[in-house]
Structure formats: structure tokens, C-alpha cells
Design a protein around this motif. Structure first.
Motif, PDB file in Angstrom:
ATOM      1  N   ALA A  43       0.858  -1.179   0.000  1.00 55.30           N
ATOM      2  CA  ALA A  43       0.000   0.000   0.000  1.00 55.30           C
ATOM      3  C   ALA A  43       0.894   1.228   0.000  1.00 55.30           C
ATOM      4  O   ALA A  43       2.115   1.129  -0.071  1.00 55.30           O
ATOM      5  CB  ALA A  43      -0.926  -0.005   1.215  1.00 55.30           C
ATOM      6  N   ARG A 176      -6.946  -0.850   0.787  1.00 57.88           N
ATOM      7  CA  ARG A 176      -5.751  -0.144   0.346  1.00 57.88           C
ATOM      8  C   ARG A 176      -5.264  -0.744  -0.964  1.00 57.88           C
ATOM      9  O   ARG A 176      -5.040  -1.949  -1.050  1.00 57.88           O
ATOM     10  CB  ARG A 176      -4.653  -0.221   1.408  1.00 57.88           C
ATOM     11  N   TYR A 216      -1.473   5.251  -5.075  1.00 57.58           N
ATOM     12  CA  TYR A 216      -2.086   4.611  -3.917  1.00 57.58           C
ATOM     13  C   TYR A 216      -3.489   5.169  -3.752  1.00 57.58           C
ATOM     14  O   TYR A 216      -3.681   6.384  -3.794  1.00 57.58           O
ATOM     15  CB  TYR A 216      -1.245   4.899  -2.669  1.00 57.58           C
ATOM     16  N   ALA A 218      -6.646   4.881  -1.005  1.00 56.15           N
ATOM     17  CA  ALA A 218      -7.249   4.392   0.230  1.00 56.15           C
ATOM     18  C   ALA A 218      -8.755   4.523   0.064  1.00 56.15           C
ATOM     19  O   ALA A 218      -9.298   5.629   0.048  1.00 56.15           O
ATOM     20  CB  ALA A 218      -6.747   5.193   1.417  1.00 56.15           C
TER      21      ALA A 218
END
Length: 373
Positions: A43, A176, A216, A218
Motif C-alpha cells: 500500500a 488499500r 495509492y 485508500a
């Protein structure tokens, strides 16, 4: 005079920071990792100014900065509207680097080894004694001047000591995801963007470039939303809410983890010769991106305290000095998780960013913004 020795459970960010900081101060340190391989979960991660200062003190900053991403701005967009916009990483501004967890881990692992830490894999810690013994799954009892439980949210070292604790789970959790940036490059796509959708269904994607080509995300979804919280990710509901992110949402592939927000608060951070550090001591929702920052800050702070006093007094000094800021950050992170107030825009105030602007113990010699001189 014999060198003091530490046995450390857990080779995550807290454990590596602890080992490095102790070895830099003349200790020997052995780190035990239960897994057969040393690696970080796939992640991304945020490191604010406080964490960057600690990385400099540990000798890991240059390697981290080389390959990390310095976004020019942080913005919040809710239901298609920009609600907050903050320039970052410029002169006199907040400093925030984003990167993959693997990148940060590799730099910290190298720093620990350079400092002289011993790191043992496939070595599971199952407990500790207040007298300073680390208990391993194979039956060994390893004596040390200091034992550190840095073995994560489900810490066996912590639980073996019977420290009273409060644990709480929240209504939201995160998936993630690391993927490539596809066509989302340049201009606003180089910003960290906190996307929210609150019209009928509450979902969030914290869009975070981690380099020229890596992204990345989230992805926050309520526990009760079985479709959006499912793993592997089902792109449909996410694309419906965030159509502008379709180029990357369709490239996610197989993702195997959904983590519910939770907090752990201990009555005390130490028992006898055993200290509890990192998520083992103060797990918090990721809403302020300070889990790793607080972990490495407190690890360095403990090493400094052990230079200033004998073990028992050092542990008291450490908790008195470091805990108020960690408690504040954990409390505020939990309030944000519960209220979802970030959907109204990132609040760049002392309540939320006190830790980010804090000068950690052991880093006061760095008068400049980390990495700018």
C-alpha cells in the motif's frame, strides 16, 4: 562496561526505528519477525514533517526522499465540488511525502542494518515478562535490559502483560490499493485529492500519487456496505460514485484486505523492563495519516530517554513526555473517523495537524524543514 541489549518483537516501522535508534546509542538490538520474509503490506503511506525529521535522525531520510513523491497540493472534493485546497511542500509550507510502504520499509531496514541491528525472521514472540524476558514460540526465553513489544495491533507481547486497554472499532474501514497511474498524470492529478461521495451512499477515495507511475488509493467504505467493502474490489459502485477515476479503478485487480478502523488505548505503555511501541500501544484510524509518524517518533523518544536515565525512570520519562501528543492525535483521528468531518474539507488547524508540525524528541538539531538543506 557491557553494552546494554534489547530484544524487540516485530520488524515493522516501529520495531526497526527502535532498533536503529538504540544501536546508534551504543546498544545491541535483536529484532524478531514472525514472518519468514521481511516485507511491508502493499500500500502507500504518508510521512509528514515530524516523521521526516525522525527518518533523518535514523539515517533513512535520503533513501526515503529518493523515490518518494512531493505533491504540490492537497485538496478535498465532495460530490464533485472542491471544498478545500492547500499548497504543500513549498517554502514555509507543510512538508508531506507520499510513497509506497515497501519503499519506506526498504530504507528503514537498510538503516537498521547499517546501525548494527540483528534481524531474525520466522521468530515469533508470544509474550514477555516484566523482568525483561522475551518469550518465543519455540520455547526460548531471551533475557534483555529492555524488551520492546512492537508486534502490531494484535500484540502478543502487550497482551501477555495484562495491561488494561480500551479497544474500539468504527463503522468504516479501508481497502488499500496500489496501481499504476494510467492516464492520470500532470496538473491536478499530481495533487493528493480526497474524493468523497455522500449523495445517497458514503464512499471515499484518498487519491495519492506515490511516484511518477504509481498510485495509492485508500478506499473507505462502511462495514455495512457489503458491496463496496467487498474484496476483491467490485469496481461498479466505485466507478458510479467516482467516474473520473475509472481509468485506475478498472486496473485494480485482486485485493485481499479490508481493514476496519479501530483504536487501542493502554492504561500504561510499559511494565517493568518491557515497553510497548507503535500500533501495539496506540493503534488509531488513518484519518490523520499519523500512525507511522507517531510510532517512529515514540521509538526515537524512548531511545533518547534511555540515554538520560536508568531503565525504570527512562520509561516513566518517555511516557510522560511523548504520550500527551500521541493521545491527542489518536483522539482526534477517532473523532474524524466517527464524524466523517473530512468530507467537509481538510481542516489545517492545530487540532488536526499538531503532530505534523511537532519537532520530535531527538530531532531538535534539524532547524530546517527535513530534506530542504
Amino acid at each position: 562496561m557491557a553494552r546494554r541489549h534489547a530484544e524487540i518483537a516485530g520488524a515493522g516501522f516501529a520495531g526497526l526505528a527502535m532498533a536503529t535508534a538504540l544501536c546508534q546509542r551504543g546498544w545491541t538490538a535483536r529484532v524478531h519477525e514472525a514472518n519468514a520474509e521481511l516485507r511491508a503490506f502493499g500500500a502507500g503511506i504518508f510521512i509528514w514533517e515530524n516523521g521526516l525529521r525522525v527518518l533523518r535522525a535514523l539515517g533513512a531520510y535520503d533513501a526515503v526522499a529518493d523515490g518518494a513523491f512531493a505533491a504540490p497540493a492537497y485538496e478535498t472534493r465532495t460530490n464533485g465540488r472542491v471544498l478545500s485546497f492547500q499548497p504543500i511542500n513549498g517554502a514555509g509550507q507543510y512538508r508531506l511525502l507520499t510513497m509506497t510502504r515497501q519503499h519506506l520499509y526498504a530504507a528503514m531496514l537498510a538503516a537498521a542494518r547499517r546501525a548494527g541491528a540483528e534481524i531474525v525472521t520466522a521468530s515469533e514472540a508470544v509474550g514477555a515478562t516484566p523482568e525483561g524476558e522475551l518469550l518465543l514460540a519455540d520455547g526460548r526465553r531471551l533475557r534483555a535490559d529492555l524488551v520492546v513489544g512492537a508486534d502490531g495491533v494484535r500484540s502478543k507481547v502487550r497482551d501477555s502483560l495484562g495491561i488494561p486497554q480500551q479497544r474500539r472499532k468504527y463503522e468504516d474501514g479501508l481497502i488499500r490499493v496500489l496501481t499504476d497511474r494510467a492516464t492520470l498524470k500532470g496538473g491536478d492529478w499530481d495533487h493528493v485529492i480526497d474524493f468523497w461521495h455522500t449523495a445517497g451512499r458514503t464512499l471515499r477515495i484518498l487519491y495519492t500519487p506515490c511516484g511518477a507511475d504509481q498510485l495509492y488509493m485508500a478506499m473507505m467504505a462502511p462495514v455495512a456496505d457489503a458491496e463496496a467493502s467487498a474484496v476483491p474490489v467490485r469496481p461498479g459502485p466505485w466507478i458510479e460514485c467516482f467516474p473520473q477515476l475509472e481509468p485506475v479503478l478498472t486496473r485494480i485487480g485482486q485485493v485481499a484486505r479490508y481493514d476496519v478502523y479501530e483504536t487501542t488505548k493502554l492504561a500504561q505503555w510499559s511494565v517493568g523492563r518491557v515497553a510497548i511501541v507503535g500500533d501495539s500501544a496506540h493503534a488509531m484510524p488513518p484519518t490523520l495519516a499519523q500512525g507511522a509518524g507517531c510510532a517512529v517518533t515514540n521509538a526515537l523518544g524512548l531511545a533518547v530517554a534511555l540515554e538520560e536515565a536508568e531503565t525504570a525512570e527512562a520509561l516513566r520519562l518517555w511516557e510522560a513526555r511523548e504520550r500527551p501528543l500521541t493521545d491527542h492525535t489518536q483522539r482526534r483521528a477517532a473523532e474524524i473517523a466517527e464524524s466523517r468531518i473530512l468530507a467537509s474539507g481538510m481542516s489545517w488547524d492545530d487540532e488536526g495537524l499538531r503532530a505534523a508540525r511537532h519537532v520530535p524528541t531527538g530531532t531538535g538539531q534539524y532547524s530546517d524543514l527535513a530534506g530542504t538543506a
